[in-house]
Design a protein around this motif. Structure first.
Motif, PDB file in Angstrom:
ATOM      1  N   GLU A  29       0.820  -1.208   0.000  1.00  0.00           N
ATOM      2  CA  GLU A  29       0.000   0.000   0.000  1.00  0.00           C
ATOM      3  C   GLU A  29       0.853   1.256   0.000  1.00  0.00           C
ATOM      4  OE1 GLU A  29      -2.912  -0.046   3.087  1.00  0.00           O
ATOM      5  OE2 GLU A  29      -3.709  -1.969   2.447  1.00  0.00           O
ATOM      6  N   ASN A  30       2.092   1.167   0.482  1.00  0.00           N
ATOM      7  CA  ASN A  30       2.988   2.318   0.532  1.00  0.00           C
ATOM      8  C   ASN A  30       3.786   2.499  -0.760  1.00  0.00           C
ATOM      9  OD1 ASN A  30       2.205   2.824   3.173  1.00  0.00           O
ATOM     10  ND2 ASN A  30       3.774   1.477   3.987  1.00  0.00           N
ATOM     11  N   TRP A  31       3.644   1.600  -1.679  1.00  0.00           N
ATOM     12  CA  TRP A  31       4.441   1.643  -2.898  1.00  0.00           C
ATOM     13  C   TRP A  31       4.301   2.946  -3.688  1.00  0.00           C
ATOM     14  CZ3 TRP A  31       8.655   0.637  -4.918  1.00  0.00           C
ATOM     15  CH2 TRP A  31       8.861   0.786  -6.291  1.00  0.00           C
ATOM     16  N   PRO A  32       3.114   3.526  -3.881  1.00  0.00           N
ATOM     17  CA  PRO A  32       3.028   4.761  -4.670  1.00  0.00           C
ATOM     18  C   PRO A  32       3.904   5.893  -4.129  1.00  0.00           C
ATOM     19  CG  PRO A  32       0.855   3.831  -4.390  1.00  0.00           C
ATOM     20  CD  PRO A  32       1.780   3.044  -3.498  1.00  0.00           C
ATOM     21  N   ALA A  33       3.964   6.058  -2.830  1.00  0.00           N
ATOM     22  CA  ALA A  33       4.799   7.117  -2.253  1.00  0.00           C
ATOM     23  C   ALA A  33       6.280   6.798  -2.432  1.00  0.00           C
ATOM     24  CB  ALA A  33       4.462   7.309  -0.787  1.00  0.00           C
ATOM     25  N   LEU A  34       6.657   5.549  -2.247  1.00  0.00           N
ATOM     26  CA  LEU A  34       8.038   5.143  -2.468  1.00  0.00           C
ATOM     27  C   LEU A  34       8.426   5.370  -3.919  1.00  0.00           C
ATOM     28  CD1 LEU A  34      10.681   3.703  -1.644  1.00  0.00           C
ATOM     29  CD2 LEU A  34       9.573   1.585  -2.304  1.00  0.00           C
ATOM     30  N   GLU A  35       7.541   5.003  -4.811  1.00  0.00           N
ATOM     31  CA  GLU A  35       7.795   5.171  -6.239  1.00  0.00           C
ATOM     32  C   GLU A  35       8.026   6.637  -6.588  1.00  0.00           C
ATOM     33  OE1 GLU A  35       5.875   3.491 -10.328  1.00  0.00           O
ATOM     34  OE2 GLU A  35       4.497   4.201  -8.781  1.00  0.00           O
ATOM     35  N   ARG A  36       7.256   7.534  -5.977  1.00  0.00           N
ATOM     36  CA  ARG A  36       7.442   8.979  -6.213  1.00  0.00           C
ATOM     37  C   ARG A  36       8.836   9.423  -5.792  1.00  0.00           C
ATOM     38  NH1 ARG A  36       2.086   9.309  -4.373  1.00  0.00           N
ATOM     39  NH2 ARG A  36       2.795   9.828  -2.273  1.00  0.00           N
ATOM     40  N   LEU A  38      11.604   7.531  -5.435  1.00  0.00           N
ATOM     41  CA  LEU A  38      12.605   6.938  -6.324  1.00  0.00           C
ATOM     42  C   LEU A  38      12.628   7.648  -7.673  1.00  0.00           C
ATOM     43  CD1 LEU A  38      12.040   3.161  -5.541  1.00  0.00           C
ATOM     44  CD2 LEU A  38      13.907   4.623  -4.718  1.00  0.00           C
ATOM     45  N   SER A  39      11.449   7.976  -8.203  1.00  0.00           N
ATOM     46  CA  SER A  39      11.362   8.683  -9.486  1.00  0.00           C
ATOM     47  C   SER A  39      11.963  10.076  -9.387  1.00  0.00           C
ATOM     48  CB  SER A  39       9.907   8.781  -9.945  1.00  0.00           C
ATOM     49  OG  SER A  39       9.395   7.507 -10.215  1.00  0.00           O
ATOM     50  N   ARG A  40      11.732  10.733  -8.258  1.00  0.00           N
ATOM     51  CA  ARG A  40      12.300  12.079  -8.058  1.00  0.00           C
ATOM     52  C   ARG A  40      13.820  12.011  -8.048  1.00  0.00           C
ATOM     53  NH1 ARG A  40      13.182  15.833  -3.746  1.00  0.00           N
ATOM     54  NH2 ARG A  40      12.775  14.230  -2.199  1.00  0.00           N
ATOM     55  N   SER A  41      14.387  10.995  -7.402  1.00  0.00           N
ATOM     56  CA  SER A  41      15.838  10.826  -7.396  1.00  0.00           C
ATOM     57  C   SER A  41      16.365  10.598  -8.805  1.00  0.00           C
ATOM     58  CB  SER A  41      16.230   9.657  -6.492  1.00  0.00           C
ATOM     59  OG  SER A  41      17.626   9.458  -6.517  1.00  0.00           O
ATOM     60  N   LEU A  42      15.639   9.775  -9.573  1.00  0.00           N
ATOM     61  CA  LEU A  42      16.048   9.474 -10.943  1.00  0.00           C
ATOM     62  C   LEU A  42      15.956  10.708 -11.842  1.00  0.00           C
ATOM     63  CD1 LEU A  42      16.799   7.342 -13.128  1.00  0.00           C
ATOM     64  CD2 LEU A  42      14.342   6.982 -13.413  1.00  0.00           C
ATOM     65  N   LYS A  47      19.959  13.070  -4.266  1.00  0.00           N
ATOM     66  CA  LYS A  47      20.620  12.011  -3.504  1.00  0.00           C
ATOM     67  C   LYS A  47      19.684  11.534  -2.392  1.00  0.00           C
ATOM     68  CE  LYS A  47      25.031  11.994  -3.127  1.00  0.00           C
ATOM     69  NZ  LYS A  47      26.449  12.177  -2.776  1.00  0.00           N
ATOM     70  N   MET A  48      19.554  10.204  -2.260  1.00  0.00           N
ATOM     71  CA  MET A  48      18.674   9.589  -1.279  1.00  0.00           C
ATOM     72  C   MET A  48      19.474   8.670  -0.359  1.00  0.00           C
ATOM     73  SD  MET A  48      15.559  10.464  -1.790  1.00  0.00           S
ATOM     74  CE  MET A  48      14.599  11.302  -3.019  1.00  0.00           C
ATOM     75  N   VAL A  65      19.411   7.275  -7.674  1.00  0.00           N
ATOM     76  CA  VAL A  65      18.770   6.221  -8.452  1.00  0.00           C
ATOM     77  C   VAL A  65      19.089   6.483  -9.919  1.00  0.00           C
ATOM     78  CG1 VAL A  65      16.573   5.177  -9.119  1.00  0.00           C
ATOM     79  CG2 VAL A  65      16.926   5.930  -6.755  1.00  0.00           C
ATOM     80  N   THR A  66      19.643   5.479 -10.601  1.00  0.00           N
ATOM     81  CA  THR A  66      19.985   5.640 -12.015  1.00  0.00           C
ATOM     82  C   THR A  66      19.098   4.810 -12.928  1.00  0.00           C
ATOM     83  OG1 THR A  66      21.704   3.952 -11.879  1.00  0.00           O
ATOM     84  CG2 THR A  66      22.382   6.233 -11.518  1.00  0.00           C
ATOM     85  N   VAL A  67      18.458   3.758 -12.379  1.00  0.00           N
ATOM     86  CA  VAL A  67      17.560   2.903 -13.162  1.00  0.00           C
ATOM     87  C   VAL A  67      16.452   2.422 -12.235  1.00  0.00           C
ATOM     88  CG1 VAL A  67      17.327   0.737 -14.447  1.00  0.00           C
ATOM     89  CG2 VAL A  67      19.420   2.073 -14.669  1.00  0.00           C
ATOM     90  N   ILE A  68      15.216   2.427 -12.739  1.00  0.00           N
ATOM     91  CA  ILE A  68      14.101   1.782 -12.050  1.00  0.00           C
ATOM     92  C   ILE A  68      13.575   0.709 -12.994  1.00  0.00           C
ATOM     93  CG2 ILE A  68      11.795   2.039 -11.071  1.00  0.00           C
ATOM     94  CD1 ILE A  68      12.507   4.958 -10.445  1.00  0.00           C
ATOM     95  N   ASN A  69      13.755  -0.551 -12.624  1.00  0.00           N
ATOM     96  CA  ASN A  69      13.320  -1.665 -13.445  1.00  0.00           C
ATOM     97  C   ASN A  69      12.050  -2.251 -12.825  1.00  0.00           C
ATOM     98  OD1 ASN A  69      12.920  -4.164 -14.680  1.00  0.00           O
ATOM     99  ND2 ASN A  69      15.114  -4.436 -15.061  1.00  0.00           N
ATOM    100  N   THR A  70      10.895  -1.851 -13.345  1.00  0.00           N
ATOM    101  CA  THR A  70       9.627  -2.312 -12.771  1.00  0.00           C
ATOM    102  C   THR A  70       9.355  -3.774 -13.113  1.00  0.00           C
ATOM    103  OG1 THR A  70       8.425  -1.419 -14.660  1.00  0.00           O
ATOM    104  CG2 THR A  70       8.589  -0.032 -12.705  1.00  0.00           C
ATOM    105  N   TYR A  71       9.884  -4.273 -14.209  1.00  0.00           N
ATOM    106  CA  TYR A  71       9.671  -5.670 -14.573  1.00  0.00           C
ATOM    107  C   TYR A  71      10.345  -6.607 -13.571  1.00  0.00           C
ATOM    108  CZ  TYR A  71       9.592 -10.033 -17.145  1.00  0.00           C
ATOM    109  OH  TYR A  71       9.406 -11.344 -17.489  1.00  0.00           O
ATOM    110  N   LEU A  72      11.600  -6.327 -13.246  1.00  0.00           N
ATOM    111  CA  LEU A  72      12.331  -7.148 -12.280  1.00  0.00           C
ATOM    112  C   LEU A  72      12.172  -6.646 -10.848  1.00  0.00           C
ATOM    113  CD1 LEU A  72      15.642  -7.791 -14.260  1.00  0.00           C
ATOM    114  CD2 LEU A  72      13.702  -9.333 -13.934  1.00  0.00           C
ATOM    115  N   GLN A  73      11.468  -5.550 -10.668  1.00  0.00           N
ATOM    116  CA  GLN A  73      11.204  -4.942  -9.370  1.00  0.00           C
ATOM    117  C   GLN A  73      12.494  -4.662  -8.605  1.00  0.00           C
ATOM    118  OE1 GLN A  73       8.253  -7.328  -7.357  1.00  0.00           O
ATOM    119  NE2 GLN A  73       6.636  -6.374  -8.570  1.00  0.00           N
ATOM    120  N   GLU A  74      13.332  -3.816  -9.218  1.00  0.00           N
ATOM    121  CA  GLU A  74      14.581  -3.425  -8.591  1.00  0.00           C
ATOM    122  C   GLU A  74      15.020  -2.060  -9.092  1.00  0.00           C
ATOM    123  OE1 GLU A  74      17.313  -6.524  -9.671  1.00  0.00           O
ATOM    124  OE2 GLU A  74      17.386  -5.921 -11.761  1.00  0.00           O
TER     125      GLU A  74
END
Length: 97
Positions: A29-36, A38-42, A47-48, A65-74
């Motif tokens: 349930e917290n994923w959307p905020a985390l994603e925001r 991580l995306s902001r860092s990218l 720096k995070m 963060v230099t890459v967000i791979n949603t397929y492999l979730q990393e």
């Protein structure tokens, strides 16, 4: 069964965001905020500091963060002279460094 996320206009921020700068990852349930964050860092090269679970225990990593791979979730986190792949499920908290 997938739970639908509330729309941004009706959703209140989770308590862990409202209570301070650190974002704790406790469940999906917290994923959307985390994603925001991580995306902001990218996108903005912010720096995070991540607290992650490792085989040796909990570790704090600091970088961009230099890459967000949603397929492999990393994500790929670039530290000073090194980089690491970190699985979404291993991230316990995130905050701006």
């Amino acid at each position: 069964m997938n739970k639908p996320y509330p729309s941004p206009s009706t959703a209140s921020e989770p308590a862990w965001i409202a209570s301070g700068p650190a974002a704790a990852v406790q469940d999906q349930e917290n994923w959307p905020a985390l994603e925001r964050e991580l995306s902001r860092s990218l996108e903005k090269h912010v720096k995070m500091t991540l607290t992650v679970d490792t085989p040796q225990g909990t570790s704090r990593l600091r970088g961009f963060v230099t890459v967000i791979n949603t397929y492999l979730q990393e994500i790929k986190l670039r530290e000073e002279d090194d980089w690491k792949w970190i699985r979404f499920e291993d991230i316990r908290s995130i905050q701006e460094a």
